[in-house]
Design an enzyme around this catalytic site. Structure first.
Site, PDB file in Angstrom:
ATOM      1  N   HIS A 128       0.830  -1.203   0.000  1.00 18.13           N
ATOM      2  CA  HIS A 128       0.000   0.000   0.000  1.00 18.13           C
ATOM      3  C   HIS A 128       0.871   1.262   0.000  1.00 18.13           C
ATOM      4  O   HIS A 128       0.436   2.318  -0.444  1.00 18.13           O
ATOM      5  CB  HIS A 128      -0.916   0.039   1.232  1.00 18.13           C
ATOM      6  N   ASP A 201      -5.297  -5.742  -8.047  1.00 16.01           N
ATOM      7  CA  ASP A 201      -5.392  -5.137  -6.722  1.00 16.01           C
ATOM      8  C   ASP A 201      -5.545  -3.631  -6.941  1.00 16.01           C
ATOM      9  O   ASP A 201      -5.438  -3.140  -8.072  1.00 16.01           O
ATOM     10  CB  ASP A 201      -4.155  -5.473  -5.880  1.00 16.01           C
TER      11      ASP A 201
END
Length: 289
Positions: A128, A201
């Site tokens: 992330h 993702d």
């Protein structure tokens, strides 16, 4: 009401990653199932089935089609971002527990999306926030991380897979798995025989940002083999990608297979099935609340 074809999705894994909380059943991290499996295997498999059913039935009751679950990553006690999201460190335990969880989801009316192919549990970095690299050779990945994916694909249990924003230099030194034709086409499609959907993702994550601006990331993910592109928490990036898709007239695919099927009509929380599965998972749920 205007767009019945839209698929509404969420990350409702349990533990740290449960987006709907207020008014929803508080789900344990999947590690609790791995711990239960160490003590009593038959009971843990029933608990896993029940938790999959409860999670999916409740979301469907509120109009949600997909929870991006289960996590098939192994916990090597290195990754803070995975950690107790993983069922276990042992691939065979992850396989049997996730299979039971998926069967619960399916019987509630929800398709399963396994993540993060080929395995995110070994890298320390959080995709992330940065771009992780897993330096292990492919043979090691094949004998460890890939086992749950391979076995569930063989069983025909997976409707969709989400690849990791991780680079595995022994296989593809340039691209993360989600941007890699080697991972998505050669390995996942051809060698493993996966026929379902591939979700990227989140393309707004830093692990994807190294591949360029949002429109370029979308193009790379599509060309690598992703069927569905996810862009979360970044409205400008989402708009840029939508505009790119429109301008280039990308072919659309049907997501009908991912549309949830309601299994309980009426008052879910008073139904016999809800009460039965709540009772089976009661010890795990009690430890979470």
């Amino acid at each position: 009401a205007l767009r019945s074809d839209l698929i509404i999705s969420v990350d409702q894994e349990g533990g740290r990653v449960q987006r709907f909380r207020d008014g929803f059943l508080r789900l344990p991290a999947m590690r609790r199932l791995g711990e239960s499996y160490d003590l009593n295997k038959p009971r843990a498999l029933k608990e896993s089935y029940s938790l999959g059913w409860l999670m999916a039935a409740e979301l469907i009751h509120h109009g949600i089609d997909i929870s991006f679950a289960p996590v098939l990553d192994l916990d090597f006690e290195r990754s803070d971002v995975i950690g107790d999201r993983a069922f276990s460190a042992r691939p065979d335990d992850v396989y049997v527990l996730s299979k039971a969880f998926i069967n619960g989801m399916k019987n509630a009316g929800m398709s399963a999306t396994a993540k993060h192919f080929p395995g995110h549990g070994y890298v320390k970095a959080d995709s992330h926030k940065t771009l992780p690299k897993d330096l292990r050779p492919y043979d090691v990945l094949d004998q460890q991380d890939l086992i749950p994916f391979k076995q569930l694909i063989q069983d025909g249990q997976l409707s969709a897979i989400m690849p990791a924003h991780v680079i595995y230099p022994d296989v593809d030194a340039e691209f993360t798995a989600g941007f890699s034709t080697i991972w998505l086409q050669t390995i996942l499609r051809q060698q493993l025989g996966f026929k379902g959907l591939i979700y990227s993702d989140d393309l707004s994550m830093e692990g994807a940002a190294a591949s360029g601006p949002p429109a370029i990331r979308a193009e790379k993910a599509k060309n690598a083999g992703c069927n569905v592109l996810l862009i979360c928490n970044h409205r400008e990036a989402a708009q840029e990608i939508v505009d790119t898709v429109r301008d280039q007239q990308w072919p659309l695919i049907s997501l009908d297979t991912m549309k949830a099927q309601r299994s309980i009509e009426g008052e879910l929380y008073q139904s016999d099935l809800w009460l039965e599965h709540s009772r089976l998972a009661n010890d795990l749920l009690a430890a979470t609340s």
